[in-house]
Design a protein around this motif. Structure first.
Motif, PDB file in Angstrom:
ATOM      1  N   ARG A 257      -5.381   4.435  -2.063  1.00  0.00           N
ATOM      2  CA  ARG A 257      -4.773   4.863  -3.327  1.00  0.00           C
ATOM      3  C   ARG A 257      -3.410   5.505  -3.087  1.00  0.00           C
ATOM      4  O   ARG A 257      -2.455   5.261  -3.838  1.00  0.00           O
ATOM      5  CB  ARG A 257      -5.697   5.851  -4.044  1.00  0.00           C
ATOM      6  N   THR A 258      -3.337   6.328  -2.049  1.00  0.00           N
ATOM      7  CA  THR A 258      -2.061   6.971  -1.742  1.00  0.00           C
ATOM      8  C   THR A 258      -1.006   5.943  -1.371  1.00  0.00           C
ATOM      9  O   THR A 258       0.164   6.048  -1.775  1.00  0.00           O
ATOM     10  CB  THR A 258      -2.244   7.972  -0.583  1.00  0.00           C
ATOM     11  N   PHE A 259      -1.418   4.927  -0.592  1.00  0.00           N
ATOM     12  CA  PHE A 259      -0.478   3.865  -0.227  1.00  0.00           C
ATOM     13  C   PHE A 259      -0.010   3.116  -1.465  1.00  0.00           C
ATOM     14  O   PHE A 259       1.190   2.835  -1.623  1.00  0.00           O
ATOM     15  CB  PHE A 259      -1.156   2.909   0.764  1.00  0.00           C
ATOM     16  N   ASN A 260      -0.946   2.756  -2.356  1.00  0.00           N
ATOM     17  CA  ASN A 260      -0.563   2.048  -3.582  1.00  0.00           C
ATOM     18  C   ASN A 260       0.364   2.898  -4.440  1.00  0.00           C
ATOM     19  O   ASN A 260       1.319   2.386  -5.044  1.00  0.00           O
ATOM     20  CB  ASN A 260      -1.811   1.678  -4.375  1.00  0.00           C
ATOM     21  N   LEU A 261       0.073   4.193  -4.494  1.00  0.00           N
ATOM     22  CA  LEU A 261       0.929   5.095  -5.261  1.00  0.00           C
ATOM     23  C   LEU A 261       2.330   5.154  -4.658  1.00  0.00           C
ATOM     24  O   LEU A 261       3.338   5.115  -5.379  1.00  0.00           O
ATOM     25  CB  LEU A 261       0.304   6.487  -5.293  1.00  0.00           C
TER      26      LEU A 261
END
Length: 501
Positions: A257-261
């Protein structure tokens, strides 16, 4: 004291260097995370087995010995019961008769020996044949024949371990002899140890299978990291739309999720950057060309009136360029996390403040419609800027005496903040384009003024940053109404809320 401190510092530095060297060497030997996890598991389980197996062996041996001594106790009890059932032996002859009767028919277990000592001499045994270290003249017999009370224990005789129990035979405080039970536990111990070894071998095979399964499982667990690496390698400046599939919960899902964000922010940042470059190159070309052309036509032979006209035109174009640059920069900043400065405002007081600011924009019939006393969380400055932009737009499309109404109403936990005018309206065919950058309606009265067509784009961006939306209702000849629809609940970060939802 100073020498000790210096020595201690050197010692600690050596430890740090050794630890660093070991760490680097370990990382060089096992560069993959999966291999490191597997090696750590292997070392931990091996160390655990190395510590527990000897303890396990010892506990098994103790259990075997305990059972053997229980058997010896039972043999002593059986012998005592036999004596209790027979006539009490009052002499050595009677005792020998009883012992003969008992030992003749009593067949002990394998490697168990029943020995009778009478009058301090080896009398008889069952079986008749006993090992040499239990024979008539053995050291063990010489020691055990003189005991005065029950004795049990273990000894090593001729490199052979024995367990024994000895019961003295006493009549009227006089020792007539000793009844001894001896067992050699080597075969029982070996049988148990063979069974334990077999179990350990089976566990070792199961452990190796588990090692392979764990290697596979660790690979599955670390698969998102491999996906992250592959996705990162595929990302280029022109391909920022790659995302990871988020499944489940936990640290790896949070990493995805952090990477996608992060990629979402980068994509928006690059998009805004390209948009800004395109807008600047497109929109500044015309005023720069105008300024350059007029300055090239300006010479010293021109009259003062021509010079002043050129100077005024150049200043006007430069002023328009300044406004354009400010609006473009504002649009570029909208996607930044800290763009909004949220605060809680009282709607009644806030609407009065807005009304006082917009009514000086033009000679119009200004009205305020607000019957709400609610509070909401917004960026006061940005929402005020949006309402002023809509009000300026209404002034530009109305005549003196026309009515402009500032509206605030709440429906379904949303604030509808509107600007309604009775101006010329917007054609139906152009309403879907009205919020696009640099778009101006065909009947706009501001096409030749300072406006660059970014005002409504700015309004829409600010409202969407508040997780809201903008609605337009317009008819030609009847006027237009713009509504800023804002949530009453406090709004969080724009990107986080979109991704979490």
């Amino acid at each position: 004291m100073e020498f000790d401190e210096i020595y201690m510092r050197k010692f600690l530095n050596k430890i740090k260097l050794r630890n660093l060297f070991s760490k680097l060497k370990f990382q060089e030997l096992f560069p993959e995370t999966r291999s490191r996890i597997l090696i750590c598991y292997l070392l931990l389980t091996t160390g655990f087995v190395a510590m527990t197996v000897p303890i396990f062996y010892r506990m098994v041996i103790l259990q075997v010995d305990s059972r053997i001594f229980q058997d010896l106790d039972e043999e002593v009890v059986v012998f005592e019961q036999f004596l209790a059932m027979e006539t009490q032996a009052e002499s050595l002859i009677e005792l020998k008769l009883l012992l003969n009767k008992y030992l003749r028919y009593k067949i002990p277990a394998d490697k168990t020996f029943l020995i009778a000592i009478v009058d301090n001499k080896f009398y008889r045994s069952s079986p008749l044949s006993v090992p040499a270290f239990l024979g008539r003249e053995s050291e063990f017999i010489r020691e055990i024949k003189n005991i005065a009370e029950f004795t049990s224990g273990s000894r090593v005789l001729a490199d052979t371990l024995i367990h024994y129990e000895a019961q003295p035979l006493i009549y009227q405080d006089k020792s007539l002899g000793v009844f001894v039970i001896v067992t050699i536990p080597d075969e029982e111990r070996q049988e148990v140890l063979d069974a334990v070894n077999l179990v350990i071998k089976i566990l070792l095979i199961a452990w190796l299978i588990a090692l392979l399964v764990i290697y596979k499982i660790v690979g599955i667990i670390l698969a998102p990291i491999e996906t992250l690496i592959n996705t990162t390698q595929e990302i280029t400046e022109k391909q920022l739309n790659r995302r990871m599939v988020v499944t489940g919960k936990g640290e790896l899902a949070k990493l995805a999720r952090t990477f996608n964000l992060m990629m979402h922010r980068l994509e928006i940042a690059f998009k805004n950057q390209n948009q800004l470059l395109n807008d600047v190159s497109h929109e500044l070309r015309t005023p720069i060309t105008i300024v350059q052309g007029h300055l090239e036509l300006l010479d010293y032979s021109s009259s003062e009136a021509e010079k002043q006209e050129t100077i005024n035109l150049v200043l006007n174009e430069l002023d328009r360029m300044g406004v354009l640059v400010e609006e473009l920069l504002l649009l570029a900043k909208v996607e930044q996390e800290n763009f909004l400065k949220l605060e809680t405002v009282n709607l009644r007081q806030y609407m009065k403040e807005i009304y006082q600011k917009v009514r000086v924009l033009g000679d119009r019939n200004w009205q305020l419609v607000n019957y709400n006393t609610s509070t909401l969380t917004i960026d006061r400055q940005r929402i005020t800027q949006s309402v002023i932009n809509l009000s300026q737009n209404a002034v530009q499309h109305t005549q003196p005496g026309d009515t402009i109404t500032i509206i605030a109403k709440i429906r379904n936990e949303k604030l509808y903040l509107g600007v309604k005018d009775t101006g010329i309206g917007i054609p139906q065919s152009e309403q879907h384009q009205i919020f696009e950058r640099f778009f101006q309606a065909s009947n706009s009265r501001s096409q030749n003024k300072r406006g660059a067509g970014l005002g409504l784009s700015i309004v829409k961006a600010i409202v969407e940053k508040h997780q809201g939306s903008v609605q337009l209702y317009s008819k030609l000849g009847q006027g237009s109404t713009f509504y800023l629809i804002l949530p009453i609940i406090p709004c969080g970060d724009y990107y986080e809320s979109n991704f979490n939802s």
